[in-house]
Design a protein around this motif. Structure first.
Motif, short mmCIF file in Angstrom:
data_model
loop_
_atom_site.label_atom_id
_atom_site.label_comp_id
_atom_site.label_asym_id
_atom_site.label_seq_id
_atom_site.Cartn_x
_atom_site.Cartn_y
_atom_site.Cartn_z
N GLN A 1 0.83 -1.21 0.00
CA GLN A 1 0.00 0.00 0.00
C GLN A 1 0.86 1.26 0.00
N SER A 2 1.86 1.27 0.88
CA SER A 2 2.74 2.43 1.00
C SER A 2 3.50 2.68 -0.30
N CYS A 3 4.06 1.60 -0.87
CA CYS A 3 4.85 1.74 -2.10
C CYS A 3 3.97 2.11 -3.29
N ALA A 4 2.75 1.58 -3.32
CA ALA A 4 1.84 1.92 -4.42
C ALA A 4 1.52 3.41 -4.40
N LYS A 5 1.33 3.96 -3.21
CA LYS A 5 1.06 5.39 -3.09
C LYS A 5 2.25 6.22 -3.57
N GLN A 6 3.45 5.64 -3.48
CA GLN A 6 4.65 6.34 -3.93
C GLN A 6 4.93 6.11 -5.42
N GLU B 1 1.68 -2.15 -6.57
CA GLU B 1 0.24 -2.03 -6.78
C GLU B 1 -0.32 -3.31 -7.40
N HIS C 1 -6.97 -1.35 -8.63
CA HIS C 1 -5.50 -1.31 -8.55
C HIS C 1 -4.85 -2.09 -9.70
#
Length: 222
Positions: free
Chosen positions: A117-122, A128, A152
């Protein structure tokens, strides 16, 4: 003398390991001497402040490249070093280690989910894509959510991720998270998945009965 800098060492290491090649030159498979020199160059890069050096060393350890056997604990150690510098590639690998319980780590799908989740937001399409798969599977206390999975998967597939293209194709075919199935669009994305993933996707298609795609239990097979 020619200027020698961090970028030079990193690029030289990449060439030795066959990470990339110049146009018009043959592909390169590293021998043990190449791998030893590349690892030393990556370490020099990392110690000079570029976390990508740690990522490359972690990858060598994870895959057992050159004269070194696979060492998943060492790989995780180097991934943690570059993840601390917020390098997305390293955080993504740590997510994989948690998801599958590698390097003696307890399998932790929920922990991996948070990392993805964190990396997808980045902006990580790879993470994702993993997120889309976990939303579809619903393992380890993660609530299954086909709408989120499809959302996603589509976004990451359009950004170039191979796993996401496959998940999106299956969701389209089965109508998961959608108003209705769309076989034509599913076929288009499955072609994309095969182009990106090669034999992995083809083998999956050959081994799975298409009817199972519509069943939630299908996702447990991944």
């Amino acid at each position: 003398d020619l200027p020698i800098d961090n970028e030079f060492f990193k690029n030289t290491g990449d060439c030795l390991m066959g990470v990339f090649r110049l146009p018009g030159t043959p592909s390169h498979s590293p021998d043990d001497n190449d791998a030893k020199l590349a690892r030393n160059l990556y370490m020099r890069v990392a110690q000079a402040g570029d976390p990508l050096g740690y990522y490359r060393i972690g990858y060598i350890s994870e895959r057992g490249l050159g004269p070194w056997p696979k060492d998943m604990a060492e790989a995780r150690e180097f991934y943690e070093k570059c993840a601390a510098a917020d390098l997305l590639q390293c955080k993504a690998r740590l997510g994989i280690f948690k998801e599958f319980g590698w390097a003696g780590e307890q399998e932790d799908k929920a922990g991996a989910f948070k990392i993805y989740q964190s990396c997808a937001k980045q902006g990580s399409a790879y993470c994702e894509g993993r997120l889309a798969m976990l939303y579809a599977q619903g393992p380890g206390g993660i609530k299954r959510d086909y709408v989120a999975s499809t959302k996603h998967a589509r976004h990451a597939a359009e950004a170039g991720d191979g796993l996401a293209a496959e998940v999106y194709a299956y969701n389209l075919y089965a109508g998961l998270g959608l108003a209705k199935p769309d076989a034509a669009e599913a076929g288009k994305w499955m072609v994309e998945a095969i182009a990106r993933n090669g034999a992995d996707t083809l083998n999956q298609l050959q081994n799975e009965n298409a009817a199972k795609i519509k069943e939630p239990a299908f996702w447990s097979s991944f």
